[in-house]
Motif scaffolding. Sequence first.
Motif, PDB file in Angstrom:
ATOM      1  N   ALA A 115       1.038  -1.407   0.145  1.00  0.00           N
ATOM      2  CA  ALA A 115      -0.020  -0.163   0.033  1.00  0.00           C
ATOM      3  C   ALA A 115       1.009   1.275  -0.035  1.00  0.00           C
ATOM      4  CB  ALA A 115      -1.043  -0.092   1.093  1.00  0.00           C
ATOM      5  N   LEU A 116       0.507   2.180  -1.008  1.00  0.00           N
ATOM      6  CA  LEU A 116       1.323   3.469  -0.894  1.00  0.00           C
ATOM      7  C   LEU A 116       0.508   4.675  -0.647  1.00  0.00           C
ATOM      8  CD1 LEU A 116       3.305   2.970  -4.145  1.00  0.00           C
ATOM      9  CD2 LEU A 116       4.260   2.898  -1.845  1.00  0.00           C
ATOM     10  N   LYS A 117       1.023   5.756  -0.044  1.00  0.00           N
ATOM     11  CA  LYS A 117       0.206   7.106  -0.083  1.00  0.00           C
ATOM     12  C   LYS A 117       1.282   7.960   0.124  1.00  0.00           C
ATOM     13  CE  LYS A 117      -1.307   8.004   4.186  1.00  0.00           C
ATOM     14  NZ  LYS A 117      -2.211   8.299   5.357  1.00  0.00           N
ATOM     15  N   THR A 179       6.222  27.333   2.182  1.00  0.00           N
ATOM     16  CA  THR A 179       7.219  26.154   2.219  1.00  0.00           C
ATOM     17  C   THR A 179       6.577  24.944   2.378  1.00  0.00           C
ATOM     18  OG1 THR A 179       8.880  27.527   3.445  1.00  0.00           O
ATOM     19  CG2 THR A 179       9.159  25.208   3.591  1.00  0.00           C
ATOM     20  N   ILE A 180       6.689  23.939   1.609  1.00  0.00           N
ATOM     21  CA  ILE A 180       5.890  22.929   1.355  1.00  0.00           C
ATOM     22  C   ILE A 180       6.525  21.656   1.674  1.00  0.00           C
ATOM     23  CG2 ILE A 180       4.189  21.407  -0.138  1.00  0.00           C
ATOM     24  CD1 ILE A 180       4.357  23.739  -1.863  1.00  0.00           C
ATOM     25  N   ARG A 181       6.003  20.880   2.722  1.00  0.00           N
ATOM     26  CA  ARG A 181       6.572  19.478   2.887  1.00  0.00           C
ATOM     27  C   ARG A 181       5.627  18.453   2.706  1.00  0.00           C
ATOM     28  NH1 ARG A 181       8.422  22.977   6.733  1.00  0.00           N
ATOM     29  NH2 ARG A 181      10.752  23.122   7.149  1.00  0.00           N
ATOM     30  N   SER A 182       6.513  17.304   2.056  1.00  0.00           N
ATOM     31  CA  SER A 182       5.462  16.265   1.788  1.00  0.00           C
ATOM     32  C   SER A 182       6.347  15.055   2.039  1.00  0.00           C
ATOM     33  CB  SER A 182       5.242  15.960   0.019  1.00  0.00           C
ATOM     34  OG  SER A 182       6.493  15.971  -0.414  1.00  0.00           O
ATOM     35  N   ARG A 183       5.494  13.842   2.262  1.00  0.00           N
ATOM     36  CA  ARG A 183       6.192  12.692   2.506  1.00  0.00           C
ATOM     37  C   ARG A 183       5.349  11.566   1.719  1.00  0.00           C
ATOM     38  NH1 ARG A 183       4.192  13.539   8.381  1.00  0.00           N
ATOM     39  NH2 ARG A 183       1.684  13.254   8.173  1.00  0.00           N
ATOM     40  N   THR A 184       6.002  10.304   1.518  1.00  0.00           N
ATOM     41  CA  THR A 184       5.469   9.071   0.828  1.00  0.00           C
ATOM     42  C   THR A 184       5.762   7.778   1.748  1.00  0.00           C
ATOM     43  OG1 THR A 184       5.988   9.955  -1.384  1.00  0.00           O
ATOM     44  CG2 THR A 184       5.466   7.671  -1.331  1.00  0.00           C
ATOM     45  N   SER A 185       4.625   7.446   1.965  1.00  0.00           N
ATOM     46  CA  SER A 185       4.737   5.928   2.715  1.00  0.00           C
ATOM     47  C   SER A 185       4.233   4.790   2.293  1.00  0.00           C
ATOM     48  CB  SER A 185       3.586   6.427   3.989  1.00  0.00           C
ATOM     49  OG  SER A 185       3.839   7.485   4.759  1.00  0.00           O
ATOM     50  N   ALA A 186       4.869   3.872   2.544  1.00  0.00           N
ATOM     51  CA  ALA A 186       4.487   2.354   1.977  1.00  0.00           C
ATOM     52  C   ALA A 186       4.459   1.453   3.184  1.00  0.00           C
ATOM     53  CB  ALA A 186       5.451   2.160   1.219  1.00  0.00           C
ATOM     54  N   GLU A 187       3.541   0.428   2.781  1.00  0.00           N
ATOM     55  CA  GLU A 187       3.339  -0.549   3.845  1.00  0.00           C
ATOM     56  C   GLU A 187       3.249  -1.954   3.221  1.00  0.00           C
ATOM     57  OE1 GLU A 187       0.420  -2.020   7.503  1.00  0.00           O
ATOM     58  OE2 GLU A 187       0.036  -0.143   6.452  1.00  0.00           O
TER      59      GLU A 187
END
Length: 433
Positions: A115-117, A179-187
């Motif tokens: 799963a990705l987000k 100022t923009i901050r992002s992240r990508t998560s996986a499981e």
Amino acid sequence: MNKKIGTTLLFVISFLVLIALQSYYLYNSYLLEKKDLNKKVQLIASEVLEQLEKYEKESSEDSLIMSLKKLSSNEKFMNQKIDERKQWYHFKNFYESQVDSILAKETAQSNFEIALKSEIYSVFDETEKKELLPRKSPLVLFKTKAPISAGFVFNEGKWNSNFSEKDTELKVDEHYHYTIRSRTSAELLNANYLIFKKILPLSLVSLSIILLLTYLFWKTSKNLKLQQLKVSQLYTSIDSIAHELNTPLTTLKFTLASTPANETKQLLERQIQRLEKVVSSIHSSSADSELLLKADIDDFVANIAKRFDQIKLETAIEFKDNQSLLKNDFEQILNNLVENSVKYKASEVKVHLQFGKEISIEITDNGIGIPEEAQPYIFDKYYRVSRPENLQINGLGLGLHIVKQIAEKYRGIVQVLSNAANGVTFKISLPNA
């Protein structure tokens, strides 16, 4: 009983330590496998992100920012912003539809269920110095159909967005800096299943070891109980035989009393005395007698020196007073200890007797000694050290048992110490009151 409890307790503690070590080892194996799987998931997820980049549009960021902040209360301008928001979500939906498709291709050759987000969790207005996004409400850029419950972040981004808006008709002239901050998560959704398959053989081996040790302990305990029962029955039989011998011995003594003196009578009397000695040692009964006197000590020591003339006997006697020790008990202690020394190959025996505030009896010999591992058991009834030398020496294993019983009768203590060269020393301390 105490020895049995101690042994059982030691096994239980060792068993629990073994289980703890096995559990720790399995847990570490689980963590290592999980770490290795997460690395593979990260590689797949990174590949998916690279392929998704071709779907990105330059205008997507601007549309996003414009949808976050109401820059003006002008109604016409607001309508324009709403259109831009619609454009953003249209782009987003298009973008998301590609994720599962690309991910399915990347995981086709594996059993991974991933799963990705990807989300923007912070948009900070540098001009107004305030955060535009609520802390617990990030803006999701894309996600797979399968939700993430306990994923890990493998990609974080931070960038600045500077742009201006100018519309003469709407009278808008604004400059923006975010100022923009992002992240990508996986499981890995089926991580536990994959790890379990990997460590299952190891788990089965660990479980087998624990079950085997449990079985061996149970079997050993069962055999020990059976042996103890047999030994107990043997001891009971010996005691019964000794008890039954009393009647014929008494009859023989009365018969010999009326028999004329001759060599045969003397021989029979000696054998009867020998049997009486064996029987009395088995019953370990200490008859009451008068208090020990200095003259009694001298007489008995002289008698021992005469009986065991094959050894060198050294005696040291310090006698001030005796308030407790009975003559018969003293003779049994000294006789058993010296006789033991002689039986076990001693050529020199030192006897040190001290009667003061307490009574001290110390016997030192140069015999074959007693192994240290056997010393805790030598006072047990019928116990004999298991070694070839002892098989050639007659004995019932009762002498030291009787000595210990007499010492306990006076609330005293008995110590056994191995000498530096060879032989042993017995120290008996009794209260003199």
